[in-house]
Design an enzyme around this catalytic site. Sequence first.
Site, PDB file in Angstrom:
ATOM      1  N   LYS A 104     -16.810  39.966  -2.595  1.00 14.97           N
ATOM      2  CA  LYS A 104     -16.661  40.936  -2.029  1.00 14.97           C
ATOM      3  C   LYS A 104     -17.199  40.647  -0.266  1.00 14.97           C
ATOM      4  CE  LYS A 104     -17.501  43.704  -5.849  1.00 14.97           C
ATOM      5  NZ  LYS A 104     -18.332  42.646  -6.612  1.00 14.97           N
ATOM      6  N   HIS A 156     -16.393  45.430   0.585  1.00 18.47           N
ATOM      7  CA  HIS A 156     -17.415  46.038  -0.486  1.00 18.47           C
ATOM      8  C   HIS A 156     -17.604  47.747  -0.375  1.00 18.47           C
ATOM      9  CE1 HIS A 156     -21.038  44.651  -2.871  1.00 18.47           C
ATOM     10  NE2 HIS A 156     -20.613  45.877  -3.631  1.00 18.47           N
ATOM     11  N   TYR A 205     -24.769  40.449  -3.381  1.00 21.07           N
ATOM     12  CA  TYR A 205     -25.526  40.037  -4.399  1.00 21.07           C
ATOM     13  C   TYR A 205     -26.543  38.621  -4.364  1.00 21.07           C
ATOM     14  CZ  TYR A 205     -22.173  42.984  -7.137  1.00 21.07           C
ATOM     15  OH  TYR A 205     -21.224  44.299  -7.438  1.00 21.07           O
ATOM     16  N   ASP A 232     -17.316  38.672 -11.708  1.00 21.49           N
ATOM     17  CA  ASP A 232     -17.091  39.565 -10.382  1.00 21.49           C
ATOM     18  C   ASP A 232     -18.718  39.348  -9.523  1.00 21.49           C
ATOM     19  OD1 ASP A 232     -16.222  42.179  -9.095  1.00 21.49           O
ATOM     20  OD2 ASP A 232     -18.359  42.341  -9.326  1.00 21.49           O
TER      21      ASP A 232
END
Length: 287
Positions: free
Chosen positions: A76, A109, A51, A46
């Site tokens: 996401k 997200h 990120y 994931d």
Amino acid sequence: MTSTTTFELHNGVTIPKLGLGTWRIGDDEVAHAVREAIALGYRHIDTAQAYGNERGVGEGVRAAGRPREEIFVTTKVGADIKDYRGAVASIDGSLAALGLDHIDLMLIHSPQPWSGFRSGDHHFEGNLEVWRALEEAYRSGKIRAIGVSNFEAVDLDNIIENGALKPMVNQVLAHVGNTPFDLIRYARSKDILVEAYSPVAHGNLLRNGDLAAMAEAYGVGIPQLCIRYCLQLGLLPLPKTANPEHMRSNASVDFEISSEDMAILENAERIKDYGDASHFPVFRLGD
């Protein structure tokens, strides 16, 4: 390993019951973490645009030596993107960053940009625009499943009632001491799988003496107890770690929590302090 058993989404796609979370693992180190996880048996990774490590995740997946169809990759759409054209570019950007020919699951997200998280503005129209882009990418084969993250029931209803497809997944903060039971029940009633990020409360449950005593009684560690708790609730936990030993123990949850102990865990005192993560919007709710 639990990491290789699966749930089935409402479109028939199977998804491994345990995933490796990669939040706050840097792009320069995440490829190694992903390779280690896959070598240990993980088949679900994931990540997210936010990120900043999609490139490294893709590198790790490609270098792991397993057929692409064996590895389930989630990413996401950035929370700030609330328009169709931006979402199309976002989807293509993730494919390029990952260096993969498809994404297994892509989520919105957050229903709000992070700067306005849970502010009262649900961005219904903007989320529908992003959802339309995800639906098109799904139909074209770029994405195998689509869903959302951090969505409340009213946000789910917006997509269900106005989109062509309903979400297959809702990824939310869920752990001992903060389990959104009403939302979980509602999502389940709509055949939407709930994933649990931060199943060990960003590490803050490791200091809980009651959990330590219960875990010891089962011959496991606190993270294993927390991950098993999520699984017994029918959730898909996504523990984050770059440590191979932690990866191994996180996937070693072949035990059963008694109904009496599950009741204790379900009614555990609410966590209100997430330590160094408390300034992030999703954890600020505990303040």
